[in-house]
Design a protein around this motif. Structure first.
Motif, short mmCIF file in Angstrom:
data_model
loop_
_atom_site.label_atom_id
_atom_site.label_comp_id
_atom_site.label_asym_id
_atom_site.label_seq_id
_atom_site.Cartn_x
_atom_site.Cartn_y
_atom_site.Cartn_z
N ILE A 1 0.84 -1.20 0.00
CA ILE A 1 0.00 0.00 0.00
C ILE A 1 0.87 1.25 0.00
N LYS A 2 1.91 1.23 0.82
CA LYS A 2 2.82 2.37 0.88
C LYS A 2 3.56 2.54 -0.44
N TRP A 3 4.02 1.43 -1.02
CA TRP A 3 4.78 1.46 -2.27
C TRP A 3 3.92 1.93 -3.44
N LEU A 4 2.67 1.49 -3.46
CA LEU A 4 1.77 1.88 -4.55
C LEU A 4 1.30 3.33 -4.42
N GLY A 5 1.40 3.88 -3.23
CA GLY A 5 0.94 5.25 -3.02
C GLY A 5 -0.57 5.36 -2.91
#
Length: 591
Positions: A378-382
């Motif tokens: 989730i963090k990586w995908l933004g």
């Protein structure tokens, strides 16, 4: 009255007032009171934190973890799905669900029992086109009633059992509570099923119910695996299972291409993908019941029963990494071992494969993986996670094994082979080894506020008893009931304890009332077990307010209730409990 006793009463009065006020967390109130008592010398310095090592604290924590393991195995869901039918007449539906809730609460924590059954009851209300408020309060009360049946069903029983061991040298057994608990539960369930629900206002509309249970519908792809292809099936053979959990089957994908139409007469083959639409919980349930898999299941230990998997929902903001790109182009599965299981696009359908669908700003993604990996993805995908929108993947194939482990633990404790705390601890270790509870979930399952509350109040309750507070109150009750039959003092003790429990946490009520009950027994020369059992029953009966028991608080919003609604059904129910419990206690635990 000696100075120390006056200070104890003042301190407990302050605790009571703050708990009723409800603006400060109850664990902080109890811990603060413990520190003040230690500073005043009311609690010996070597015993300030003795409550944290008390066996009652350990047992309650272990029961919560075991409840999580049983839930993760799907054992409860399997039983409930076969018993709950929205087509039944309302009184019969309430009776069936209440019996199921009571039976479940007898073996796992009653809060966990409500959490498992409430979504099923709300869904049944939606399908039957009735307000959820007609059934949620009877369900909540049934879980409270069922918890009285066994030692591990509710915290007051555990606290009373351990208190008995401290003062009399032996705890209550696992099923010592059953005769009284069963009698009260049967009478209570009969009341809420036949009469109680009629006293509730029909306030919640169908639209409110639908809004409560709706979480958005996703288009997802589920793979036909070897284990799901045990016989020749066509797509339409899965329609009954899909309809049961409110899933729409949109089509079939074979060799990477979506077949024309809905493919309802196409034979299912291993490697095919079924395109479905539904809410996350419905997709998870259909996936488990039809023994389907998901894209990239080999990345999650091979199948849907991999330990610790969760479905998380996240919205795509403008400028995120995945905007205008596909899951496959980002190698989401390969990079993070997270599967994009479904996409919600404002109720619109689409023809592209989910992993080949260019994602737009405003789409909501349904991501599957372990909690840690999903958080990283989730963090990586933004993208932005939706708070409170996670669905655990149930490991249904381990249901029988989990029930066997739990039954073995209970049997070991009942037969006296090991203490209950050791038996439950062994069950927790087995659940972790089986992948039913992860290391993170062991700690997440424990309601630490309750643990701190109990551990803080145990030394305070001991000081209350040591300085004569229990004897003083008991003397007043004995004096007021002097000249009356002995059962009158039981009724008085039960009413006082019930009243406290309606406004205080039931653990706090039990710790205060237990020494009072023992003092009454000593002053009258009667059987202490009679009075201890009275407290155990009364402390669990918090039916008049939404703050007396956590289950009452949980249903407040979804049921559309007001504070005064609890009195409508709770007051006659408490009267029934008194009328049934006192004669039964005198019969089973004579004076």
């Amino acid at each position: 009255m000696q100075t120390e006793l006056m200070m104890i009463f003042a301190l407990l009065g302050m605790v009571f007032a703050l708990l009723v006020w409800g603006r400060i967390r109850y664990d902080l109130i109890a811990f603060g009171a413990l520190i003040i008592a230690a500073a005043l010398g009311l609690v010996p310095k070597q015993e300030v934190f003795s409550g944290f090592g008390h066996s009652a604290v350990a047992i309650i924590a272990l029961v919560l973890i075991v409840s999580r393991g049983l839930s993760s195995s799907g054992a409860v869901e399997i039983v409930a799905s076969r018993l709950i039918d929205p087509e039944r007449p309302l009184p019969l539906h309430i009776a069936v669900v209440a019996v199921l809730a009571a039976g479940l609460s007898a073996i796992i924590n009653n809060v966990a029992a409500l959490a498992l059954l409430m979504p099923l009851d709300i869904e049944a209300a939606r399908k039957a086109k009735r307000a959820a408020g007609r059934t949620l309060m009877p369900l909540s009360f049934a879980t409270i009633l069922g918890g009285m049946i066994t030692l591990i069903g509710t915290p007051p029983n555990i606290v009373i059992s351990e208190y008995r061991q401290d003062v009399l040298g032996e705890p209550f057994g696992m099923f010592d509570f059953a005769p009284v608990g069963l009698a009260v539960a049967i009478a209570g369930i009969a009341f809420v099923s036949l009469v109680g629900w009629r006293l509730l206002p029909n306030r919640s509309s169908l639209e409110d119910t639908e809004r409560d249970v709706s979480k958005g519908r996703y288009v997802a792809e589920l793979r036909i695996g070897e284990q799901s292809k045990t016989q020749d099936l066509v797509v339409q053979d899965l329609y009954p299972q899909a309809n049961e959990v409110d899933i729409h089957i949109l089509g079939l994908i074979r060799h990477g291409k979506r077949l024309r139409g809905l493919g309802r007469r196409e034979e299912l083959r291993p490697g095919d993908f079924l395109v479905v639409e539904g809410e996350p919980k419905s997709i998870e349930a259909f996936m488990g019941q039809a023994l389907l898999e998901f894209a990239g299941s080999e990345k999650h230990d091979g199948d849907v029963i991999a330990p610790g998997l969760t479905l998380a929902e996240a919205i795509v903001p403008d400028g995120s990494r995945i905007q205008n790109r596909t899951s496959r182009s980002l190698s989401l599965l390969q990079r993070h071992s997270v599967t994009l299981l479904g996409v919600a696009r404002g109720g619109k359908s689409f023809q592209n494969r989910v992993r080949l669908l260019p994602i737009r700003a405003g789409d909501v993604l349904l991501l599957l993986g372990t909690p840690d990996r999903v958080a990283e993805a989730i963090k990586w995908l933004g993208v932005l996670p939706l708070e409170g929108r996670r669905t655990e993947v149930v490991q249904r194939s381990k249901a029988g094994l989990s029930v066997g482990v739990f039954a073995l633990a209970v049997a070991s404790a009942v037969l006296g082979l090991v203490p209950l705390s050791v038996a439950l601890g062994a069950a927790v270790i087995a659940f972790v080894a089986l992948g039913l509870v992860s290391g993170r979930e062991v700690y997440a399952s424990v309601e630490w506020k309750v643990i701190v509350l109990l551990a803080s109040l145990i030394p305070l309750a001991e000081a209350f008893e040591h300085f004569g507070g229990a004897d003083l109150i008991a003397g007043q009750i004995v004096q007021l009931t002097l000249g009356y039959p002995a059962w009158v003092s039981l009724v008085a003790l039960m009413i006082v304890t019930m009243t406290l429990s309606d406004f205080l946490n039931n653990v706090a009520t039990t710790l205060i009332a237990a020494p009072i009950s023992l003092s009454i027994a000593t002053a009258t020369g009667n059987n202490p077990d009679t009075y201890l059992m009275t407290v155990a029953v009364a402390a669990s009966c918090a039916f008049l307010t939404p703050i007396g028991h956590k289950n009452n608080t949980i249903i407040l919003g979804p049921g559309g209730y007001s504070f005064g609604d609890y009195w409508r059904i709770g007051l006659p129910l408490e009267a029934i409990v008194v009328c049934v419990a006192v004669p039964t206690i005198l019969l089973v635990w004579p004076l």
